[in-house]
Design a protein around this motif. Structure first.
Motif, PDB file in Angstrom:
ATOM      1  N   VAL A 122      -9.053   6.243  13.662  1.00  0.00           N
ATOM      2  CA  VAL A 122      -8.509   6.324  12.299  1.00  0.00           C
ATOM      3  C   VAL A 122      -9.108   7.507  11.548  1.00  0.00           C
ATOM      4  CG1 VAL A 122      -8.669   5.202  10.029  1.00  0.00           C
ATOM      5  CG2 VAL A 122      -7.840   3.918  12.000  1.00  0.00           C
ATOM      6  N   TYR A 123     -10.382   7.782  11.778  1.00  0.00           N
ATOM      7  CA  TYR A 123     -11.072   8.816  11.010  1.00  0.00           C
ATOM      8  C   TYR A 123     -10.611  10.221  11.361  1.00  0.00           C
ATOM      9  CZ  TYR A 123     -14.132   5.117   9.404  1.00  0.00           C
ATOM     10  OH  TYR A 123     -14.609   3.970   8.810  1.00  0.00           O
ATOM     11  N   ARG A 124      -9.824  10.345  12.393  1.00  0.00           N
ATOM     12  CA  ARG A 124      -9.289  11.658  12.747  1.00  0.00           C
ATOM     13  C   ARG A 124      -7.886  11.872  12.185  1.00  0.00           C
ATOM     14  NH1 ARG A 124     -10.269  10.851  18.930  1.00  0.00           N
ATOM     15  NH2 ARG A 124      -8.675  12.466  19.089  1.00  0.00           N
ATOM     16  N   ARG A 125      -7.385  10.909  11.423  1.00  0.00           N
ATOM     17  CA  ARG A 125      -6.086  11.044  10.783  1.00  0.00           C
ATOM     18  C   ARG A 125      -6.178  11.998   9.580  1.00  0.00           C
ATOM     19  NH1 ARG A 125      -2.022   7.195  11.567  1.00  0.00           N
ATOM     20  NH2 ARG A 125      -1.336   7.685   9.451  1.00  0.00           N
ATOM     21  N   SER A 126      -5.091  12.702   9.310  1.00  0.00           N
ATOM     22  CA  SER A 126      -5.089  13.676   8.202  1.00  0.00           C
ATOM     23  C   SER A 126      -5.107  12.999   6.838  1.00  0.00           C
ATOM     24  CB  SER A 126      -3.857  14.581   8.308  1.00  0.00           C
ATOM     25  OG  SER A 126      -2.659  13.812   8.241  1.00  0.00           O
ATOM     26  N   ASN A 127      -4.706  11.726   6.766  1.00  0.00           N
ATOM     27  CA  ASN A 127      -4.663  11.044   5.466  1.00  0.00           C
ATOM     28  C   ASN A 127      -5.900  10.167   5.233  1.00  0.00           C
ATOM     29  OD1 ASN A 127      -3.973   9.014   7.333  1.00  0.00           O
ATOM     30  ND2 ASN A 127      -2.789   7.882   5.781  1.00  0.00           N
ATOM     31  N   VAL A 128      -6.944  10.379   6.026  1.00  0.00           N
ATOM     32  CA  VAL A 128      -8.163   9.583   5.890  1.00  0.00           C
ATOM     33  C   VAL A 128      -9.345  10.501   5.618  1.00  0.00           C
ATOM     34  CG1 VAL A 128      -9.775   8.010   7.058  1.00  0.00           C
ATOM     35  CG2 VAL A 128      -7.300   7.767   7.407  1.00  0.00           C
ATOM     36  N   SER A 129     -10.125  10.155   4.600  1.00  0.00           N
ATOM     37  CA  SER A 129     -11.352  10.895   4.298  1.00  0.00           C
ATOM     38  C   SER A 129     -12.499   9.913   4.134  1.00  0.00           C
ATOM     39  CB  SER A 129     -11.183  11.734   3.025  1.00  0.00           C
ATOM     40  OG  SER A 129     -10.857  10.916   1.918  1.00  0.00           O
TER      41      SER A 129
ATOM     42  N   PHE B 150       0.817  -1.219   0.000  1.00  0.00           N
ATOM     43  CA  PHE B 150       0.000   0.000   0.000  1.00  0.00           C
ATOM     44  C   PHE B 150       0.849   1.266   0.000  1.00  0.00           C
ATOM     45  CE2 PHE B 150      -2.816  -3.114   2.138  1.00  0.00           C
ATOM     46  CZ  PHE B 150      -3.902  -3.041   1.265  1.00  0.00           C
ATOM     47  N   GLU B 151       2.132   1.117   0.062  1.00  0.00           N
ATOM     48  CA  GLU B 151       3.001   2.282   0.197  1.00  0.00           C
ATOM     49  C   GLU B 151       2.818   3.244  -0.975  1.00  0.00           C
ATOM     50  OE1 GLU B 151       7.737   3.356   0.857  1.00  0.00           O
ATOM     51  OE2 GLU B 151       7.072   1.262   0.792  1.00  0.00           O
ATOM     52  N   GLY B 152       2.560   4.506  -0.640  1.00  0.00           N
ATOM     53  CA  GLY B 152       2.393   5.538  -1.656  1.00  0.00           C
ATOM     54  C   GLY B 152       1.103   5.447  -2.451  1.00  0.00           C
ATOM     55  N   LYS B 153       0.183   4.610  -2.014  1.00  0.00           N
ATOM     56  CA  LYS B 153      -1.050   4.365  -2.783  1.00  0.00           C
ATOM     57  C   LYS B 153      -2.237   5.140  -2.212  1.00  0.00           C
ATOM     58  CE  LYS B 153       0.453   0.974  -5.578  1.00  0.00           C
ATOM     59  NZ  LYS B 153       1.791   0.682  -5.060  1.00  0.00           N
ATOM     60  N   ARG B 154      -3.141   5.498  -3.145  1.00  0.00           N
ATOM     61  CA  ARG B 154      -4.451   6.030  -2.763  1.00  0.00           C
ATOM     62  C   ARG B 154      -5.406   4.840  -2.731  1.00  0.00           C
ATOM     63  NH1 ARG B 154      -4.923   9.845  -7.829  1.00  0.00           N
ATOM     64  NH2 ARG B 154      -4.196   7.831  -8.633  1.00  0.00           N
ATOM     65  N   VAL B 155      -5.890   4.521  -1.544  1.00  0.00           N
ATOM     66  CA  VAL B 155      -6.666   3.290  -1.348  1.00  0.00           C
ATOM     67  C   VAL B 155      -8.090   3.633  -0.928  1.00  0.00           C
ATOM     68  CG1 VAL B 155      -6.827   1.112  -0.058  1.00  0.00           C
ATOM     69  CG2 VAL B 155      -4.574   2.058  -0.674  1.00  0.00           C
TER      70      VAL B 155
ATOM     71  N   CYS C 288     -13.714   9.762  -7.321  1.00  0.00           N
ATOM     72  CA  CYS C 288     -12.683   9.595  -6.299  1.00  0.00           C
ATOM     73  C   CYS C 288     -11.542   8.795  -6.927  1.00  0.00           C
ATOM     74  CB  CYS C 288     -13.246   8.850  -5.089  1.00  0.00           C
ATOM     75  SG  CYS C 288     -14.709   9.612  -4.346  1.00  0.00           S
ATOM     76  N   GLU C 289     -10.421   9.464  -7.174  1.00  0.00           N
ATOM     77  CA  GLU C 289      -9.309   8.811  -7.856  1.00  0.00           C
ATOM     78  C   GLU C 289      -8.547   7.898  -6.889  1.00  0.00           C
ATOM     79  OE1 GLU C 289      -6.882  11.634  -9.853  1.00  0.00           O
ATOM     80  OE2 GLU C 289      -8.494  12.287 -11.215  1.00  0.00           O
ATOM     81  N   LEU C 290      -8.326   6.655  -7.340  1.00  0.00           N
ATOM     82  CA  LEU C 290      -7.736   5.645  -6.477  1.00  0.00           C
ATOM     83  C   LEU C 290      -6.743   4.785  -7.242  1.00  0.00           C
ATOM     84  CD1 LEU C 290     -11.081   4.440  -4.839  1.00  0.00           C
ATOM     85  CD2 LEU C 290      -9.362   5.893  -3.732  1.00  0.00           C
ATOM     86  N   ASP C 291      -5.808   4.201  -6.501  1.00  0.00           N
ATOM     87  CA  ASP C 291      -4.876   3.220  -7.066  1.00  0.00           C
ATOM     88  C   ASP C 291      -5.290   1.793  -6.720  1.00  0.00           C
ATOM     89  OD1 ASP C 291      -2.975   5.242  -8.025  1.00  0.00           O
ATOM     90  OD2 ASP C 291      -2.583   5.570  -5.888  1.00  0.00           O
TER      91      ASP C 291
ATOM     92  N   LYS D 212      -0.406   3.002   6.628  1.00  0.00           N
ATOM     93  CA  LYS D 212       0.495   2.426   5.626  1.00  0.00           C
ATOM     94  C   LYS D 212       0.233   2.976   4.233  1.00  0.00           C
ATOM     95  CE  LYS D 212       0.842  -1.920   8.216  1.00  0.00           C
ATOM     96  NZ  LYS D 212       0.106  -1.401   9.386  1.00  0.00           N
ATOM     97  N   VAL D 213      -0.857   3.689   4.051  1.00  0.00           N
ATOM     98  CA  VAL D 213      -1.226   4.193   2.727  1.00  0.00           C
ATOM     99  C   VAL D 213      -0.891   5.672   2.626  1.00  0.00           C
ATOM    100  CG1 VAL D 213      -3.111   2.517   2.622  1.00  0.00           C
ATOM    101  CG2 VAL D 213      -3.581   4.859   3.376  1.00  0.00           C
ATOM    102  N   ASP D 214      -0.821   6.153   1.378  1.00  0.00           N
ATOM    103  CA  ASP D 214      -0.659   7.594   1.184  1.00  0.00           C
ATOM    104  C   ASP D 214      -1.944   8.309   1.575  1.00  0.00           C
ATOM    105  OD1 ASP D 214       0.781   9.956   0.081  1.00  0.00           O
ATOM    106  OD2 ASP D 214      -0.941   9.955  -1.284  1.00  0.00           O
ATOM    107  N   HIS D 215      -3.071   7.779   1.066  1.00  0.00           N
ATOM    108  CA  HIS D 215      -4.370   8.342   1.449  1.00  0.00           C
ATOM    109  C   HIS D 215      -5.409   7.230   1.442  1.00  0.00           C
ATOM    110  CE1 HIS D 215      -7.198  11.638   2.152  1.00  0.00           C
ATOM    111  NE2 HIS D 215      -8.062  10.892   1.484  1.00  0.00           N
ATOM    112  N   LEU D 216      -6.294   7.248   2.445  1.00  0.00           N
ATOM    113  CA  LEU D 216      -7.354   6.248   2.577  1.00  0.00           C
ATOM    114  C   LEU D 216      -8.708   6.928   2.463  1.00  0.00           C
ATOM    115  CD1 LEU D 216      -8.232   3.324   3.265  1.00  0.00           C
ATOM    116  CD2 LEU D 216      -8.167   3.996   5.676  1.00  0.00           C
ATOM    117  N   THR D 217      -9.524   6.433   1.538  1.00  0.00           N
ATOM    118  CA  THR D 217     -10.899   6.911   1.400  1.00  0.00           C
ATOM    119  C   THR D 217     -11.837   5.774   1.807  1.00  0.00           C
ATOM    120  OG1 THR D 217     -10.295   8.351  -0.456  1.00  0.00           O
ATOM    121  CG2 THR D 217     -12.642   7.847  -0.173  1.00  0.00           C
TER     122      THR D 217
END
Length: 510
Positions: A313-320, A151-156, A345-348, A175-180
């Protein structure tokens, strides 16, 4: 058991090794939420005591190692054919036997057909239009690559926040760049407390006899059961009991607090509000609370997940989050997920924690045909019926486990219920042979009586008033019926034993 009776037994498994659900569900964060020392087989004391668990709720790798230990200790591999899928099973009226075919082109002639396909083993994988167009990678949690996913560097994106989705989300968020997270149905959650076991697990191993006696007779096959009734306690005593059980860090609040919460809407609301209060204190955000805390169904009428830091988790800056109640997923497109309002929503990587065709799906994906060529898939497409979840009228010598109308379909510590069903089936076959008979099948009247009892029991609960996979609501067109028997594991066990003690009255033998 069947070996000891002199029967020739052969098992077939699509997987390449033993483990069942614990082979397939190797997604990040997969673990027990039954205590390890009760998710056990109690027919052999040495089998129980010669394995030591590391902690209260171990993860999938350790569980799979345990399943291999079971297979090796009982010398099961000699009778299992892996990497083989059963495609059809047809009852041969002229011979009184089943003709079973595999994807390898084999044809098996067998007197008895026993299904052990699991109640959550038919994944809902193709749920959105356009999945094949996605330029990234899509994984269903129950078909996770055995070598893992980076998941490294991935939009998940994670679709689904049931028990599985929650385990994935809390495990990969850092572990991800961004989690949606695509949120449709919020879940009541309970915090897991997962201490390590000291030494060789002597404390829980010393309870072998106690647990062997207790588990089969509780309401859900766990070591604990419901305590004092709601009406027996003062409001202060109720609150104290809820606080104490919540602090246990297990499923005890769901399975051993107040049985009235499954029948009485007022009690359900009070218990539900207690859990909401605990969740609000952790989320600390009104928008997140509105999105993630249920208000339209009662605590315990859906599967209750245990979690470890999930809400935070939902209060993390990389989670939406995406509110799919207001803006549902329309389709998957090459770039990611398109919502109903046209937003993309763009994802990898897309992780589908979208559940299963529970209880029935594993068998309806096999072409099973009974008397007169009747299709089980078509039968269950009209109405889901079984006799105690053990046999089906019209399908002679077909024995079933983990199918509808038994506790093993959802509301049970699975090893407790599956062991009981396996023992009942073996005893039934033994009885049939002792009587010089070769074929057994429940009568239509016996099945109708069990279905009526099952429905009467289920309809008295709030489960029947709640939309969930417990009623097949997640599968388009699936007939609505409570999949699991709600009368309790101990009661079900007694009823099965009564049938056997009465010489299987209500079952035709030839």
């Amino acid at each position: 058991m069947l070996r000891k009776m002199g029967l020739k037994v052969r098992a077939y498994d699509t997987a390449s090794g033993p483990g069942g659900t614990w082979f397939w569900n190797c997604y990040p964060g997969a673990k027990f939420d039954s205590e390890a020392y009760i998710y056990q087989y109690f027919f052999d004391e040495d089998l129980y005591k010669n394995w030591t668990w590391s902690c209260r709720f171990p993860g999938q790798p350790e569980i799979e190692r345990w399943m291999n230990y079971i297979a090796d200790s009982l010398d099961l591999r000699q009778d299992i054919q892996f990497e083989t899928t059963i495609e059809s099973a047809v009852w041969q009226e002229e011979t009184g036997r089943w003709r079973v075919t595999t994807d390898q082109g084999e044809v098996i002639d067998t007197q008895f057909l026993i299904t052990c396909c699991g109640m959550l083993s038919a994944p809902m994988e193709k749920v959105f239009e356009g999945q094949e167009s996605f330029q990234g990678r899509i994984f269903h949690t129950s078909r996770w690559p055995r070598d893992g996913v980076s998941f490294e560097g991935k939009r998940v994106g994670v679709v689904g926040i049931g028990a599985t989705g929650i385990q994935v989300i809390q495990t990969i968020a850092d572990k991800v760049d961004h989690l949606t997270v695509f949120v449709r149905t919020p879940q009541y959650v309970l915090p897991m407390k997962n201490p390590d076991f000291a030494g060789d697990g002597a404390a829980y191993k010393a309870r072998f006899d106690e647990l062997k006696e207790t588990l089969p007779n509780t309401f859900t096959g766990f070591e604990y059961d419901f305590g004092p009734s709601w009406s027996e306690l003062t409001p202060e005593e109720r609150r104290a009991r809820l606080e104490e059980i919540h602090a246990d860090g297990s499923l005890k609040l769901w399975l051993a607090s107040f049985a009235e919460m499954f029948f009485d809407e007022a009690v359900s609301e009070e218990v539900s509000e207690f859990v909401r209060e605990k969740m609000r204190a952790r989320l600390q955000d009104e928008t997140l609370c509105d999105l993630l805390i249920p208000t339209d169904y009662g605590f315990g009428t859906h599967r209750v997940p245990l979690e470890s830091g999930y809400l935070e988790v939902y209060r993390r800056s990389n989670v939406s989050t995406v509110n799919c109640r207001e803006n549902p997923i329309a389709r998957v497109v090459p770039e990611g997920v398109e919502l109903t309002d046209g937003t993309i929503c763009e994802l990898d990587v897309i992780v589908l924690a979208t559940g299963f065709d529970a209880g029935t799906g594993a068998l309806t994906r096999i072409d099973i045909r009974g008397r007169n060529g009747d299709s089980l898939k078509e039968e269950w497409g009209r109405e889901i019926r079984t006799t105690m979840g053990l046999q089906i009228h019209g399908f002679p010598n077909l024995f079933t486990t983990a199918v509808p109308l038994a506790p093993s379909a959802a509301l049970c510590n699975m090893t407790t219920c599956l062991a009981q069903q396996a023992e009942w089936i073996a005893d039934c076959i033994g009885y049939l042979r002792s009587q010089g008979k070769t074929v057994i099948e429940p009568t239509a009247e016996t099945e109708a009586a069990w279905v009526a009892h099952h429905d009467e029991t289920a309809n008295a609960t709030l489960f029947a008033k709640t939309t969930s996979w417990y009623l097949g609501s997640n599968v388009p067109g699936k007939p609505r019926r409570m999949l699991s028997y709600t009368g309790g594991v101990g009661t079900y066990r007694k009823k099965c034993a009564e049938v056997a003690a009465e010489g299987y009255q209500g079952f035709d033998m030839q």
